[in-house]
Design an enzyme around this catalytic site. Structure first.
Site, PDB file in Angstrom:
ATOM      1  N   TYR B 131      -1.917  -2.155   8.611  1.00  0.00           N
ATOM      2  CA  TYR B 131      -0.631  -2.183   7.876  1.00  0.00           C
ATOM      3  C   TYR B 131      -0.396  -3.652   7.585  1.00  0.00           C
ATOM      4  CZ  TYR B 131       4.475  -0.906   7.590  1.00  0.00           C
ATOM      5  OH  TYR B 131       5.783  -0.651   7.227  1.00  0.00           O
ATOM      6  N   HIS B 136       3.933  -4.993   1.258  1.00  0.00           N
ATOM      7  CA  HIS B 136       4.082  -3.553   1.515  1.00  0.00           C
ATOM      8  C   HIS B 136       4.997  -3.305   2.716  1.00  0.00           C
ATOM      9  CE1 HIS B 136       3.254   0.687   2.028  1.00  0.00           C
ATOM     10  NE2 HIS B 136       2.798   0.468   3.248  1.00  0.00           N
ATOM     11  N   GLN B 243       5.777  13.050   6.332  1.00  0.00           N
ATOM     12  CA  GLN B 243       5.701  11.856   7.176  1.00  0.00           C
ATOM     13  C   GLN B 243       7.068  11.418   7.686  1.00  0.00           C
ATOM     14  OE1 GLN B 243       3.690   8.641   5.136  1.00  0.00           O
ATOM     15  NE2 GLN B 243       4.085   7.162   6.766  1.00  0.00           N
ATOM     16  N   SER B 260      -8.066  11.694   2.722  1.00  0.00           N
ATOM     17  CA  SER B 260      -8.171  10.307   2.258  1.00  0.00           C
ATOM     18  C   SER B 260      -9.469  10.260   1.458  1.00  0.00           C
ATOM     19  CB  SER B 260      -8.263   9.322   3.428  1.00  0.00           C
ATOM     20  OG  SER B 260      -7.196   9.495   4.326  1.00  0.00           O
ATOM     21  N   THR B 352      -1.825  -0.187   2.825  1.00  0.00           N
ATOM     22  CA  THR B 352      -1.489  -0.328   1.409  1.00  0.00           C
ATOM     23  C   THR B 352      -1.388  -1.808   1.029  1.00  0.00           C
ATOM     24  OG1 THR B 352      -0.189   1.660   1.638  1.00  0.00           O
ATOM     25  CG2 THR B 352       0.184   0.361  -0.347  1.00  0.00           C
TER      26      THR B 352
END
Lengths: 418, 418
Positions: B131, B136, B243, B260, B352
């Site tokens: 992450y 992001h 989520q 994915s 991301t």
């Protein structure tokens, strides 16, 4: 009833009193003996080389599936075949089978348990850990959030789970080093680096799956039993200080993935069938895809002992798998409801299993109530979390009508930080 | 300098202008042609069967490693061997090698890209998703928490990551069904069951590891390059509504694990070496185990297109891998600092990748600012999230001094819920 579960059966192999492995168990594992690695079962203290048994023509399947370092190839044959093999093993070793007990070739497949090294039983693809004991979730909520709103809003609607690390799942008996990493107590201004000072066990069970459906399809609660091969004990070690600093917002990572330990004999779901019990009333009502029929919980006694170096062990928890709020069928149905594909050898952890009494809490976090209460060891020392050179041992068994189906144990020693 | 990276090299195989695959790339993948499955590389639009090349004696390794449905066996040979093979491939196909270009047997190893089906390149053991893009994490913090404290306290101290599901990672081109599951908007009283209405892509890259160290040992930032084989593009689909309801407190689960998608050519870290750039100044100062030397970020142009059924695509994001706050070396050092063992074929997602401009945001969640702004498609329709029958396409390439090293694309169509 599954034939091999017949409680009147006795084996021509000696079974000591209170053994976890009567002829009604017939678990599966992977053993090493004289540099040979093979799929095995166990009756009493005797480990049975199933490759050798298969080569004698006792089974209707290719013997090669048993000359493997993992159960996966056997599991890939599907539930009907593994069930048939368990029933056939029962037929071979039942006391009335004098042909078998007099077969000198078959005797060569039998080995004393002490001469065998048990290996990792399954090549685990994906590892998922649930969080399905209400008392555990409640305790954690009390300790870290608000005792008046201990359960988070989603907890009674979904079997909360997360993905874990499969590479660091180890078989019982493989010791490991205390992990290091970043910690930051709420009172610290900045994080620091060093060894975890709050190393904990988590008393869990795990179940293992057969090959599931293709991606995009779901497994219903009704179908779930057909996709579950068996269960084992799981110690899902946790470094509470590392976890506490890292886990917001994406969940546990380095606080968990340094090691988890698995017991080496996989007890089949078939063998556990006689020990099914009902689960708790689920209120609020669950969504239809999580509804289930029949008794899908299992009455399995669980215990945890801590054994400091050079002294006797102390039992620190006695819990039971029946304390789960969400059962395996619900977990598997939830896991696949979005089309997630389940593969042969996936490992699904229960989450820490805590019972309602303090003596039934399944982690030191709960037992020591976040380090505010100490547990006395037999040597007079105290524990709030796990010390270096402590061995943590978990055991589990189901018992009813004089039949005890056990898992053996999962144990591992914590070595000092490397 | 790595020999195969020499920018003056030309190949005797034709390379179209702006191809992602000049002779300086030499990526690895797994291809299927006429029912044969083999390890391959690509130059221009020509796929090269490395098993056939190896059988002609061009490499110093056993050809059998290339007759495989996965790159793992090749990767298990280690970085020096895979680097040598890449250099040897360069030597074979360089324009000055007339022996090779006149070798009729070698010609049989060359196949037009259009005749080949590309398969999943690597058997992924564990999948970790980081992450690590600051923009992001900042955007998500603004959208779901407090714009004044958008980054959580741990974010600049640790490369936050979590474990993902490896079974549902699919190769480019395999379409999938919109997932279903539980959703509960903050304004709903109870959760409901149904299809995800907030299906999103996440623009990511992934790197793949060689076999790491034994459990208990760590890989330093200095050592990390030696454990990284190469990179690919990753679309880490997310169902934002699923989520949002499930992820507290243990992180994303069913909102992520339905699918994915991965691009099929693994571009080696060696091939990307000329495109290294410096990363951002990290303030506050990171702990010593996360410090690193040299330029460890990589300048890779990334873009995302949405192609509705029966119309042209619209580019909705142009980002760059250089926008990462934490680089691969830091991610790998962090992942293993607690002794977690890295295995061959592990997949490590970047998270991301969003750049500072709105046009550089890497997910529809950010682009539509949580559904408050629509993006216009070429057919006049609008998107806030992804519709049924939309195809999402991601592309990436590094470019410098006239050399373009690309990844091809990762694409997949969203089929209606099953």
């Amino acid at each position: 009833m599954i034939k091999a579960n017949n409680s009147t059966l006795k084996s021509w192999i000696e079974v000591p009193e209170n053994s976890d492995f009567p002829i009604q168990n017939i678990p599966f594992g992977v053993a090493k003996h004289n540099n040979e690695v093979f799929v095995a079962t166990r009756i009493g203290d005797t480990v049975i080389n199933l490759y050798k048994v298969a080569k004698l023509g006792y089974f209707n399947i290719d013997a090669e599936v048993f000359i493997s370092c993992r159960l996966n190839d056997f599991m890939l044959l599907g539930k009907q075949v593994t069930r048939d093999v368990r029933n056939e093993i029962s037929d071979i070793f039942v006391s009335t089978n004098t042909e078998a007990s007099n077969n000198a070739e078959l005797q060569k497949a039998l080995i004393n348990n002490k001469e065998v090294e048990m290996l990792m039983p399954i090549s685990i693809g994906d590892y998922t850990d649930f969080y399905s004991s209400e008392q555990h979730a409640f305790n954690v909520g009390c300790l870290f959030r608000d005792p008046n709103n201990a359960l988070l809003p989603n907890w009674k609607h979904i079997p909360v789970g997360y993905h874990g690390r499969s590479s660091s799942i180890l078989p019982s008996g493989v010791d490991f080093h205390r992990p290091k990493g970043q910690r930051k107590a709420p009172t610290d201004e900045m994080p620091t680096f060093g060894q975890s000072n709050l190393l904990d066990f988590e008393l869990e069970t795990a179940f293992f799956t057969y090959e599931g459906k293709p991606i995009g399809d779901s497994i219903s609660t009704d179908e779930a039993d057909e996709y579950i091969f068996g269960m084992a004990l799981l110690n899902d070690w946790s470094a509470r200080d590392i976890q506490g600093w890292e886990y917001v917002p994406l969940g546990p990572f380095l606080g968990k993935n340094f090691a988890s330990h698995l017991s080496c004999w996989i007890v089949t779901l078939d063998a556990l069938e006689p020990f099914r019990v009902s689960g708790p009333v689920q209120e609020p009502k669950v969504l239809p895809y999580l509804e289930y029929k029949g008794d899908k919980h299992v009455d399995i006694n669980l215990e945890v002992a801590i054994k400091p170096e050079n002294t006797e062990e102390t039992i620190v928890s006695k819990s039971n798998y029946r304390y789960m709020y969400w059962n395996m069928n619900q977990q598997l149905a939830h896991h696949s409801i979005n089309g997630c594909n389940i593969k042969v050898g996936d490992c699904m952890g229960s989450g820490t299993i805590s019972g309602p009494k303090e003596s039934e809490f399944g982690s030191m976090l709960e037992i020591s109530w976040k380090g505010t209460k100490a547990v006395k060891m037999t040597d007079g020392t105290e524990r709030k979390f796990i010390n270096d050179n402590d061995t943590v041992i978990m055991r589990g068994y189901a018992e009813k009508d004089g039949i005890r189906i056990g898992f053996g144990e999962v144990k591992a020693k914590v070595l000092p930080v490397k």
